[in-house]
Design a protein around this motif. Structure first.
Motif, short mmCIF file in Angstrom:
data_model
loop_
_atom_site.label_atom_id
_atom_site.label_comp_id
_atom_site.label_asym_id
_atom_site.label_seq_id
_atom_site.Cartn_x
_atom_site.Cartn_y
_atom_site.Cartn_z
N THR A 214 10.33 64.07 -19.51
CA THR A 214 10.86 63.76 -18.18
C THR A 214 9.86 62.93 -17.39
O THR A 214 8.66 62.93 -17.66
CB THR A 214 11.18 65.04 -17.39
N ALA A 215 10.38 62.23 -16.38
CA ALA A 215 9.54 61.45 -15.47
C ALA A 215 10.27 61.31 -14.14
O ALA A 215 11.50 61.42 -14.08
CB ALA A 215 9.22 60.07 -16.05
N SER A 216 9.51 61.08 -13.09
CA SER A 216 10.08 60.83 -11.77
C SER A 216 9.61 59.46 -11.28
O SER A 216 8.53 58.99 -11.63
CB SER A 216 9.65 61.92 -10.78
N LEU A 217 10.45 58.84 -10.46
CA LEU A 217 10.16 57.52 -9.92
C LEU A 217 10.48 57.53 -8.44
O LEU A 217 11.58 57.95 -8.04
CB LEU A 217 10.98 56.45 -10.63
N ILE A 218 9.55 57.08 -7.62
CA ILE A 218 9.72 57.07 -6.17
C ILE A 218 9.48 55.65 -5.65
O ILE A 218 8.55 54.97 -6.08
CB ILE A 218 8.72 58.04 -5.48
N HIS A 290 4.70 64.90 -19.04
CA HIS A 290 4.56 64.77 -20.50
C HIS A 290 3.58 63.63 -20.76
O HIS A 290 3.96 62.49 -21.06
CB HIS A 290 5.93 64.52 -21.13
N GLU A 291 2.30 63.97 -20.66
CA GLU A 291 1.26 62.95 -20.72
C GLU A 291 1.20 62.24 -22.07
O GLU A 291 0.74 61.11 -22.16
CB GLU A 291 -0.10 63.60 -20.40
N GLN A 292 1.67 62.90 -23.11
CA GLN A 292 1.66 62.25 -24.42
C GLN A 292 2.63 61.08 -24.49
O GLN A 292 2.54 60.24 -25.39
CB GLN A 292 1.98 63.27 -25.52
N ASP A 293 3.57 61.00 -23.53
CA ASP A 293 4.55 59.91 -23.50
C ASP A 293 4.19 58.85 -22.46
O ASP A 293 5.03 58.01 -22.12
CB ASP A 293 5.94 60.48 -23.20
N TRP A 294 2.95 58.89 -21.96
CA TRP A 294 2.58 57.99 -20.88
C TRP A 294 2.75 56.52 -21.25
O TRP A 294 3.17 55.70 -20.42
CB TRP A 294 1.14 58.26 -20.45
N GLU A 295 2.42 56.15 -22.44
CA GLU A 295 2.51 54.74 -22.83
C GLU A 295 3.94 54.22 -22.68
O GLU A 295 4.15 53.09 -22.23
CB GLU A 295 2.04 54.58 -24.28
N LEU A 296 4.91 55.05 -23.01
CA LEU A 296 6.32 54.66 -22.88
C LEU A 296 6.68 54.43 -21.42
O LEU A 296 7.28 53.41 -21.05
CB LEU A 296 7.21 55.74 -23.49
N TYR A 297 6.31 55.38 -20.57
CA TYR A 297 6.67 55.27 -19.16
C TYR A 297 5.87 54.18 -18.44
O TYR A 297 6.38 53.51 -17.54
CB TYR A 297 6.46 56.62 -18.47
N ALA A 298 4.61 53.99 -18.83
CA ALA A 298 3.80 52.95 -18.20
C ALA A 298 4.39 51.56 -18.46
O ALA A 298 4.38 50.70 -17.58
CB ALA A 298 2.37 53.03 -18.70
N ALA A 299 4.90 51.33 -19.66
CA ALA A 299 5.51 50.04 -19.97
C ALA A 299 6.76 49.82 -19.12
O ALA A 299 7.01 48.71 -18.63
CB ALA A 299 5.86 49.97 -21.45
N ALA A 300 7.55 50.89 -18.92
CA ALA A 300 8.74 50.77 -18.07
C ALA A 300 8.34 50.49 -16.62
O ALA A 300 8.97 49.68 -15.93
CB ALA A 300 9.57 52.04 -18.15
N PHE A 301 7.26 51.13 -16.16
CA PHE A 301 6.81 50.93 -14.79
C PHE A 301 6.32 49.49 -14.59
O PHE A 301 6.58 48.88 -13.55
CB PHE A 301 5.69 51.92 -14.47
#
Length: 371
Positions: A214-218, A290-301
């Motif tokens: 999961t992730a949140s976006l503000i 879920h810090e192990q998925d940070w690379e995925l979310y960072a690319a989206a950001f």
């Protein structure tokens, strides 16, 4: 996160805490590809988008907007909680204060700072769009449509209806009380999020090879202040920005935990601050427990940051030099002119007065006094 990330910090941390307490291990998850679908560079200020409401643009994603001329929203949280209970059945009527919300995440300096993909300097940086015929500053950006919006424009009925529909999707298959509890707690935190300048709060829930993530976006507009000292400067198509990436800990209040005990969860977060022409700042923050998925979310950001577009009427026009007066010249009459005595005449120039004494005859130029 110090400085002008405090407002978005609380909103993001609260979404993370509520999600961890009331959604973890329950409901339906989106496939990971829904986050990584490439977004296009379709101009966001186009006739296809006529309102500030969330708009799905094919090939681009969900377009969200903010306008400086919009009126501040009225408080709707408590009324929305009551509407949800009327429709989903009786239950506790939560308030943010009773739940010890919002919460604030704290930096975790002992942890390594999460990596962030490079944001290359754009070769063509258009900067803000100039729209002289439209008042105020406007912001638009494209986000993956997989982020469920938690804030909607309108009154308490609109918010209650939206959260009930969202609960039915994210908690599909879960007991009705689970949907009721998540919807009412989320409604109870709405007013604090809006008061912090938030115009979008979203939640993403993915299935990564059978594992929940999961992730949140503000997205918020906040008063300008000095950026965090640890932030680095970057160049985006919309203009300069600062980005801060860090590990942190987020508290989950005991009032939300099933065992009644307060606990901490580790999260990774990125904060981006983009100055606006009206001395405010656009703040975007993404966080995931879920810090192990940070690379995925960072690319989206990073993709979200590149989609930002800003429009404003431009600076006020500077006063121009006075132009020569056009028309027929007007002659100013003398001070002693009597308008009833006729047309004034220009006075004759004064004549030289006659000198006194004996006149002197001037000899010719070739006169020789010795001849």
């Amino acid at each position: 996160m110090p400085g002008n990330g405090d407002a978005t910090n609380q909103v993001t941390a609260t979404v993370d805490a509520v999600s961890e307490a009331l959604l973890s291990g329950r409901g339906w998850l989106h496939p990971a590809a829904s986050l990584t679908t490439p977004t296009g560079r379709t101009p966001l200020f186009s006739p296809a988008i006529t309102t500030d409401e969330r708009h799905i643009l094919p090939g681009t994603g969900a377009v969200i907007s903010w306008t400086s001329t919009a009126q501040p929203p009225a408080p709707v949280g408590a009324a929305a909680v009551r509407r949800i209970l009327e429709r989903l059945g009786p239950g506790p009527e939560p308030t943010a204060d009773a739940l010890h919300l919002p919460v604030t995440a704290e930096p975790a300096p002992a942890d390594p700072r999460p990596a962030f993909p490079p944001l290359t300097t754009p070769t063509d940086r258009p900067g803000p769009h100039l729209t002289p015929d439209t008042p105020g500053v406007r912001v638009r950006l494209a986000i993956p449509a997989v982020f469920h919006p938690l804030l909607v424009p309108g009154d308490a009925d609109a918010l209650a209806t939206h959260l009930i529909e969202t609960a039915e999707e994210v908690l599909a298959g879960a007991p009705g009380t689970a949907r009721r509890d998540w919807a009412t707690v989320t409604a109870a935190t709405t007013d604090a999020a809006r008061a912090a300048g938030t115009f979008f709060a979203g939640l993403c829930r993915l299935d990564l090879a059978g594992r929940e993530s999961t992730a949140s976006l503000i997205a918020a507009v906040i008063p300008a202040a000095e950026p965090p000292t640890e932030a680095r400067e970057v160049e985006l198509p919309c203009g300069p920005a600062t980005v801060l990436v860090e590990a942190r800990t987020t508290p989950v209040p005991a009032q939300l935990s099933t065992d009644g005990r307060r606990r901490l969860i580790g999260t990774a977060a990125a904060l981006a601050l983009i100055p606006l022409p009206d001395t405010q700042v656009l703040a975007l923050q993404l966080s995931t427990p879920h810090e192990q998925d940070w690379e995925l979310y960072a690319a989206a950001f990073a993709g979200i940051l590149h989609s930002i577009e800003i429009a404003w009427p431009g600076p006020p026009p500077t006063p121009e030099d006075p132009q020569p007066t056009k028309g027929t010249p007007v002659r100013i009459p003398p001070a002693d002119w009597d308008p009833w005595s006729g047309t004034p005449t220009t006075p004759e120039p004064p004549q030289p007065t006659k000198g006194k004494g004996t006149p002197v005859q001037i000899p010719p130029a070739d006169w020789d006094p010795w001849s």
